[in-house]
Each structure stands twice: as structure tokens, then as C-alpha cells.
Design a protein around this motif. Structure first.
Motif, mmCIF file in Angstrom:
data_model
loop_
_atom_site.group_PDB
_atom_site.id
_atom_site.type_symbol
_atom_site.label_atom_id
_atom_site.label_comp_id
_atom_site.label_asym_id
_atom_site.label_seq_id
_atom_site.Cartn_x
_atom_site.Cartn_y
_atom_site.Cartn_z
ATOM 1 N N ILE A 26 5.813 21.911 22.397
ATOM 2 C CA ILE A 26 5.490 21.807 23.821
ATOM 3 C C ILE A 26 6.637 21.131 24.565
ATOM 4 N N GLU A 27 7.188 20.090 23.969
ATOM 5 C CA GLU A 27 8.329 19.430 24.614
ATOM 6 C C GLU A 27 9.529 20.369 24.699
ATOM 7 N N LYS A 28 9.790 21.137 23.632
ATOM 8 C CA LYS A 28 10.908 22.091 23.664
ATOM 9 C C LYS A 28 10.712 23.116 24.772
ATOM 10 N N ALA A 29 9.477 23.612 24.914
ATOM 11 C CA ALA A 29 9.196 24.572 25.975
ATOM 12 C C ALA A 29 9.428 23.939 27.350
ATOM 13 N N LEU A 32 13.143 23.825 28.195
ATOM 14 C CA LEU A 32 13.677 25.113 28.635
ATOM 15 C C LEU A 32 13.323 25.366 30.097
ATOM 16 N N LEU A 33 12.091 25.043 30.464
ATOM 17 C CA LEU A 33 11.652 25.244 31.842
ATOM 18 C C LEU A 33 12.348 24.276 32.794
ATOM 19 N N LYS A 42 13.926 30.861 37.475
ATOM 20 C CA LYS A 42 12.480 31.057 37.631
ATOM 21 C C LYS A 42 11.818 31.350 36.300
ATOM 22 N N LEU A 43 10.489 31.347 36.355
ATOM 23 C CA LEU A 43 9.654 31.660 35.200
ATOM 24 C C LEU A 43 8.956 32.989 35.441
ATOM 25 N N ASP A 136 16.836 32.673 33.609
ATOM 26 C CA ASP A 136 15.390 32.587 33.789
ATOM 27 C C ASP A 136 14.712 32.318 32.445
ATOM 28 N N VAL A 137 13.398 32.112 32.491
ATOM 29 C CA VAL A 137 12.589 31.920 31.280
ATOM 30 C C VAL A 137 11.435 32.917 31.314
ATOM 31 N N PHE A 138 11.170 33.548 30.169
ATOM 32 C CA PHE A 138 10.003 34.418 30.016
ATOM 33 C C PHE A 138 8.994 33.727 29.121
ATOM 34 N N LEU A 139 7.771 33.579 29.624
ATOM 35 C CA LEU A 139 6.669 33.037 28.836
ATOM 36 C C LEU A 139 5.754 34.186 28.446
ATOM 37 N N GLY A 140 5.737 34.519 27.167
ATOM 38 C CA GLY A 140 4.858 35.550 26.656
ATOM 39 C C GLY A 140 3.625 34.912 26.035
#
Length: 224
Positions: A26-29, A32-33, A42-43, A136-140
Motif C-alpha cells: 500500500i505504501e509503494k502504491a 507511485l501516486l 494523473k491516475l 501517469d499511473v494506471f490502477l487496475g
């Protein structure tokens, strides 16, 4: 780890002790954000079914206040009032700064046209190709980690230089293997996985809001 991040993670784990195993991811995510938003990126978010609803939920928490007020910067407020003294005054009081987040499940005309005319499994990939930019970041979001349309989007994301975060169940699937970081909540039943996804992404949203709009920073997010 700065205090604000640790505070939110501690609260999450206290309320949901079984998520202790996910704390590091969770911290790593979050990192990145944080990096993406610091650089005015953006996300982009996608999932199916309940995860589609989660995609829109996350965007809703990021694009306006979650817990912390996010007034527009004074300079922008003055521009609004200069352009239109009456409407501008109201807008200056009510507009809230957002962290740009686009749910790829929300564009019915585009998505149904692409599904009908081209390829149902590429519906998220097409939007990512159109909306996404390097940085950007993609959250799948996929409870199994194997959703075909989400996986197709990860291919486009990696080709564009977009970081990938996976939010899955315990098994992780293919998504966990290709993601830059994957949060694998410790459940295997779909509805139980989804019940843990919500507090995880609420925690991420709280940490981001605290970072960019908390009292200690008061950082303005630019608008391209």
C-alpha cells in the motif's frame, strides 16, 4: 516514512488487522501516486462489475474533497471574480481542487462504440491509449487478477511508460506479476476481496489528500 503516511496506515491496520500483510505494498502504491501527482500527471482506473463501481468511487474521492477542504488558490479565485463578479464570487467559494483521476468505466458512448465496432476486450486499452501520457499511473482492479480487458490495458500502459498498480485478491493473478506494485488483499472470495478493497483505496485517497491539501503543506495542484 513520514508521519502522515504512517498515521493513515496505522489507522487502516488497526481497523482491518488482516491488511497488515499489505502494508508495504500500500505504501509503494501511494509513493507511485504521490510522484505522479507531484509532477502534474494523473491516475487512470479500470475494473469490471463491483470493481467498475470502485473505479468511479476512487475518482470521486480524489477529484473533490474527501475529508480536507481544498479551496481553489487565491490567484485563481481572483481571476474568476474578475471575469464574472457574480458567478465568479460563487465559484471562488465553492470550487475545490482535485487530483486528476479518470475512471475508464464511465464513458458510455465511447466504450459501447468501441465494443460494438472493434474489440470488447480492448475497451480499457483504447481509452488508456487516448488518455494516458508517460508519467501517469494506471490502477487496475481485479479480484482474480486475470481480467482480460484490464490485462490488455496494462500492456498499453507499459508501452506508454505508465506505472501500473494492481489491486487484487490473495492470488494476485497475472496482474500482480506485471504490475509495478500489487496490493493483494488476503481473501479469495470475490465479495470478501471487494470488502477489503474499499478501505485500502480509502487509505490511499486519505494519504494523497493529506499530502497535497493537508494543513502542513497547503500545496496547490496545477491545472494543465
Amino acid at each position: 516514512m513520514e508521519q502522515r503516511v504512517e498515521k493513515h496506515l496505522d489507522t487502516l491496520i488497526k481497523r482491518f488487522p488482516k491488511l497488515e500483510c499489505c502494508r508495504g505494498d500500500i505504501e509503494k502504491a501511494y509513493r507511485l501516486l504521490e510522484e505522479a501527482y507531484e509532477k502534474d500527471h494523473k491516475l487512470l482506473i479500470a475494473g469490471n462489475g463491483g470493481s467498475a463501481a470502485d473505479s468511479e468511487h476512487i475518482a470521486g474521492e480524489l477529484m473533490k474533497r474527501f475529508q480536507t477542504p481544498r479551496p481553489c488558490p487565491q490567484e485563481f479565485a481572483e481571476k474568476l471574480k474578475e471575469i464574472d463578479p457574480i458567478r465568479g464570487e460563487n465559484l471562488a467559494k465553492n470550487l475545490e481542487q482535485g487530483l486528476m483521476a479518470i475512471p475508464l468505466v464511465a464513458h458510455e458512448a465511447l466504450t459501447t462504440a468501441y465494443i460494438n465496432d472493434v474489440d470488447g476486450m480492448g475497451v480499457f486499452a483504447q481509452q488508456l491509449y487516448g488518455f494516458g501520457r508517460p508519467g501517469d499511473v494506471f490502477l487496475g482492479i481485479s479480484t482474480s487478477g486475470n481480467s482480460k480487458n484490464v490485462m490488455s490495458a496494462t500492456v498499453v500502459a507499459r508501452a506508454l511508460g505508465i506505472k501500473v498498480i494492481g489491486l487484487t485478491g490473495a492470488e494476485g493473478g497475472e496482474l500482480a506479476r506485471v504490475a509495478d506494485t500489487a496490493i493483494r488483499v488476503p481473501e479469495t472470495e470475490t465479495y470478501m476481496i471487494q470488502e477489503l478493497h474499499l478501505p485500502v483505496y480509502h487509505c490511499l485517497c486519505l494519504m494523497l489528500e493529506d499530502r497535497f491539501f493537508g494543513n502542513e503543506t497547503g500545496v496547490s495542484v496545477s491545472h494543465r
